[in-house]
Motif scaffolding. Structure first.
Motif, mmCIF file in Angstrom:
data_model
loop_
_atom_site.group_PDB
_atom_site.id
_atom_site.type_symbol
_atom_site.label_atom_id
_atom_site.label_comp_id
_atom_site.label_asym_id
_atom_site.label_seq_id
_atom_site.Cartn_x
_atom_site.Cartn_y
_atom_site.Cartn_z
ATOM 1 N N GLU A 49 22.551 101.690 49.918
ATOM 2 C CA GLU A 49 23.433 100.564 50.211
ATOM 3 C C GLU A 49 24.481 100.449 49.106
ATOM 4 O O GLU A 49 24.265 100.895 47.976
ATOM 5 N N ASP A 50 25.617 99.841 49.417
ATOM 6 C CA ASP A 50 26.694 99.691 48.435
ATOM 7 C C ASP A 50 26.366 98.587 47.430
ATOM 8 O O ASP A 50 25.779 97.555 47.781
ATOM 9 N N LYS A 51 26.750 98.804 46.183
ATOM 10 C CA LYS A 51 26.662 97.818 45.109
ATOM 11 C C LYS A 51 25.256 97.247 44.967
ATOM 12 O O LYS A 51 25.036 96.028 44.981
ATOM 13 N N LEU A 52 24.298 98.136 44.856
ATOM 14 C CA LEU A 52 22.916 97.685 44.672
ATOM 15 C C LEU A 52 22.714 97.184 43.243
ATOM 16 O O LEU A 52 23.117 97.842 42.281
ATOM 17 N N PRO A 53 22.074 96.035 43.075
ATOM 18 C CA PRO A 53 21.800 95.534 41.717
ATOM 19 C C PRO A 53 20.660 96.315 41.084
ATOM 20 O O PRO A 53 19.827 96.913 41.767
ATOM 21 N N THR A 54 20.633 96.333 39.764
ATOM 22 C CA THR A 54 19.524 96.973 39.058
ATOM 23 C C THR A 54 18.302 96.062 39.099
ATOM 24 O O THR A 54 18.413 94.840 39.245
ATOM 25 N N GLY A 55 17.134 96.654 38.971
ATOM 26 C CA GLY A 55 15.910 95.863 38.987
ATOM 27 C C GLY A 55 14.810 96.551 39.770
ATOM 28 O O GLY A 55 14.896 97.736 40.118
ATOM 29 N N VAL A 56 13.763 95.789 40.083
ATOM 30 C CA VAL A 56 12.586 96.308 40.771
ATOM 31 C C VAL A 56 12.739 96.116 42.274
ATOM 32 O O VAL A 56 13.089 95.035 42.737
ATOM 33 N N TYR A 57 12.458 97.180 43.020
ATOM 34 C CA TYR A 57 12.502 97.157 44.482
ATOM 35 C C TYR A 57 11.113 97.466 45.028
ATOM 36 O O TYR A 57 10.284 98.094 44.355
ATOM 37 N N SER A 58 10.878 97.029 46.240
ATOM 38 C CA SER A 58 9.627 97.359 46.921
ATOM 39 C C SER A 58 9.920 97.605 48.388
ATOM 40 O O SER A 58 10.920 97.115 48.936
ATOM 41 N N ALA A 59 9.050 98.381 49.033
ATOM 42 C CA ALA A 59 9.222 98.693 50.450
ATOM 43 C C ALA A 59 7.860 98.801 51.097
ATOM 44 O O ALA A 59 6.859 99.137 50.447
ATOM 45 N N TRP A 60 7.821 98.505 52.400
ATOM 46 C CA TRP A 60 6.584 98.620 53.170
ATOM 47 C C TRP A 60 6.912 98.837 54.632
ATOM 48 O O TRP A 60 8.044 98.630 55.076
ATOM 49 N N PHE A 61 5.889 99.248 55.373
ATOM 50 C CA PHE A 61 6.016 99.417 56.823
ATOM 51 C C PHE A 61 5.454 98.169 57.491
ATOM 52 O O PHE A 61 4.382 97.686 57.135
ATOM 53 N N GLU A 62 6.198 97.668 58.469
ATOM 54 C CA GLU A 62 5.787 96.456 59.173
ATOM 55 C C GLU A 62 5.629 96.779 60.653
ATOM 56 O O GLU A 62 6.558 97.281 61.293
ATOM 57 N N ASP A 63 4.448 96.518 61.206
ATOM 58 C CA ASP A 63 4.207 96.803 62.625
ATOM 59 C C ASP A 63 4.743 95.667 63.495
ATOM 60 O O ASP A 63 5.190 94.623 62.973
ATOM 61 N N PRO A 64 4.747 95.827 64.829
ATOM 62 C CA PRO A 64 5.296 94.779 65.711
ATOM 63 C C PRO A 64 4.626 93.424 65.556
ATOM 64 O O PRO A 64 5.228 92.392 65.877
ATOM 65 N N GLU A 65 3.385 93.381 65.055
ATOM 66 C CA GLU A 65 2.695 92.100 64.846
ATOM 67 C C GLU A 65 3.050 91.465 63.513
ATOM 68 O O GLU A 65 2.572 90.367 63.195
ATOM 69 N N GLY A 66 3.874 92.129 62.710
ATOM 70 C CA GLY A 66 4.280 91.571 61.426
ATOM 71 C C GLY A 66 3.342 91.894 60.285
ATOM 72 O O GLY A 66 3.516 91.349 59.181
ATOM 73 N N ASP A 67 2.367 92.788 60.486
ATOM 74 C CA ASP A 67 1.445 93.157 59.413
ATOM 75 C C ASP A 67 2.088 94.223 58.525
ATOM 76 O O ASP A 67 2.783 95.124 59.003
ATOM 77 N N ARG A 68 1.823 94.142 57.205
ATOM 78 C CA ARG A 68 2.368 95.100 56.238
ATOM 79 C C ARG A 68 1.404 96.266 56.040
ATOM 80 O O ARG A 68 0.189 96.096 56.052
ATOM 81 N N TRP A 69 1.987 97.456 55.802
ATOM 82 C CA TRP A 69 1.185 98.647 55.540
ATOM 83 C C TRP A 69 1.887 99.494 54.473
ATOM 84 O O TRP A 69 3.087 99.689 54.504
ATOM 85 N N GLY A 70 1.118 100.001 53.519
ATOM 86 C CA GLY A 70 1.603 100.989 52.566
ATOM 87 C C GLY A 70 2.735 100.552 51.672
ATOM 88 O O GLY A 70 3.783 101.189 51.657
ATOM 89 N N GLU A 71 2.561 99.467 50.914
ATOM 90 C CA GLU A 71 3.648 98.990 50.060
ATOM 91 C C GLU A 71 3.807 99.871 48.826
ATOM 92 O O GLU A 71 2.831 100.340 48.243
ATOM 93 N N VAL A 72 5.066 100.112 48.433
ATOM 94 C CA VAL A 72 5.382 100.916 47.254
ATOM 95 C C VAL A 72 6.530 100.244 46.509
ATOM 96 O O VAL A 72 7.340 99.549 47.121
ATOM 97 N N SER A 73 6.592 100.413 45.194
ATOM 98 C CA SER A 73 7.660 99.784 44.407
ATOM 99 C C SER A 73 8.280 100.806 43.463
ATOM 100 O O SER A 73 7.662 101.822 43.125
ATOM 101 N N TRP A 74 9.520 100.547 43.031
ATOM 102 C CA TRP A 74 10.221 101.406 42.086
ATOM 103 C C TRP A 74 11.307 100.589 41.392
ATOM 104 O O TRP A 74 11.618 99.479 41.786
ATOM 105 N N ARG A 75 11.882 101.165 40.354
ATOM 106 C CA ARG A 75 12.933 100.503 39.584
ATOM 107 C C ARG A 75 14.231 101.288 39.718
ATOM 108 O O ARG A 75 14.234 102.510 39.611
ATOM 109 N N MET A 76 15.333 100.563 39.946
ATOM 110 C CA MET A 76 16.649 101.176 40.007
ATOM 111 C C MET A 76 17.467 100.692 38.822
ATOM 112 O O MET A 76 17.512 99.479 38.555
#
Length: 269
Positions: A49-76
């Motif tokens: 994405e354009d002009k991303l701020p620095t800091g900690v990011y996280s991502a996960w997979f969300e199924d149609p019921e809204g449940d989270r799966w496999g969260e991961v984090s990193w620093r930019m």
């Protein structure tokens, strides 16, 4: 990149549910991306994405019921031009029966050595499939008495802390002879040097470790009903990890009683 698996009665099977990759960034920033899950139960999304701020990011997979799966984090962080370079020096191929050294040199681009700075060494091993160069009529040994031919085995990943000397140098000594088997392997050596401004520079070097020698045997073949052999005059060849014959090795092995003068002839291709 993610993989979806359903566990049932101890078995894992691909899970092909539709869903969304959710990325959360600093300042309550959130991006949502619909992804297609393959028949193998995997998905992929390139995050940019354009002009991303620095800091900690996280991502996960969300199924149609809204449940989270496999969260991961990193620093930019903002990209900074490195002020120095790190070089690793080591042989391309080494024998498995003795230790070898990996040398490190850290140098500023503006000139001078990166002295008295911390180093993080990391060494990982992977199996390597090797056969000496084919020579007409010779069959190479596949002796498993001293090195089991089953699954690859190695010592755990090595991690070590060190410091560069006054010349910006350091060295790491590795010994393949301590491994549980003498199977060919690749050493992946990583060295990360931290500069005075906490900027890190990493160098990677791969070293292939092979048996110190293998034996090749060339024997005339006779077919039943054809000419009969009155004697056999086999040729024996010793080849090193560089694929070149080793002069004088067979005579030295005989002298030390490590090679019997009686040769056992084996068949097969």
């Amino acid at each position: 990149k993610g993989y979806l698996r359903r566990r049932e009665k101890g078995e894992l099977t691909p899970w092909g549910a539709r869903g969304t990759v959710v990325v959360q960034g600093p300042g309550d920033l959130v991006w949502r991306y619909a992804v297609e899950v393959t028949d193998a139960g995997s998905f992929y999304r390139f995050f940019k994405e354009d002009k991303l701020p620095t800091g900690v990011y996280s991502a996960w997979f969300e199924d149609p019921e809204g449940d989270r799966w496999g969260e991961v984090s990193w620093r930019m962080e903002a990209y900074r031009l490195p002020r120095f370079e790190v070089q690793l020096a080591a042989p391309d191929r080494v024998p498995l029966d003795k230790e070898f050294k990996v040398g490190l040199t850290a140098t500023y681009y503006a000139g001078g050595r990166v002295a008295s700075r911390p180093i993080a060494w990391r060494v990982t091993q992977f199996p390597y499939n090797w056969t000496p160069k084919r020579r007409a009529g010779f069959l190479y040994s596949s002796d498993g008495r001293f090195s089991r031919t089953g699954a690859f085995q190695s010592t755990p990943r090595l991690e070590r802390q060190d410091t560069t000397d006054a010349e910006g140098a350091a060295a790491l000594v590795l010994n393949p002879a301590i491994e549980p088997t003498a199977q060919p392997r690749t050493y992946v050596v990583e060295a990360t040097v931290t500069g005075a401004d906490d900027q890190t520079v990493t160098a990677v070097r791969q070293v292939i470790a092979l048996p110190p020698f293998v034996l090749g045997l060339k024997v005339p073949r006779y077919v039943s009903g054809g000419p009969q052999a009155t004697s056999l005059r086999p040729e024996v060849l010793a080849v090193g990890p560089d694929d070149k014959p080793i002069a004088g090795l067979l005579a030295d092995l005989k002298q030390r009683g490590l090679l019997d003068s009686t040769l056992i002839i084996w068949g097969g291709e």
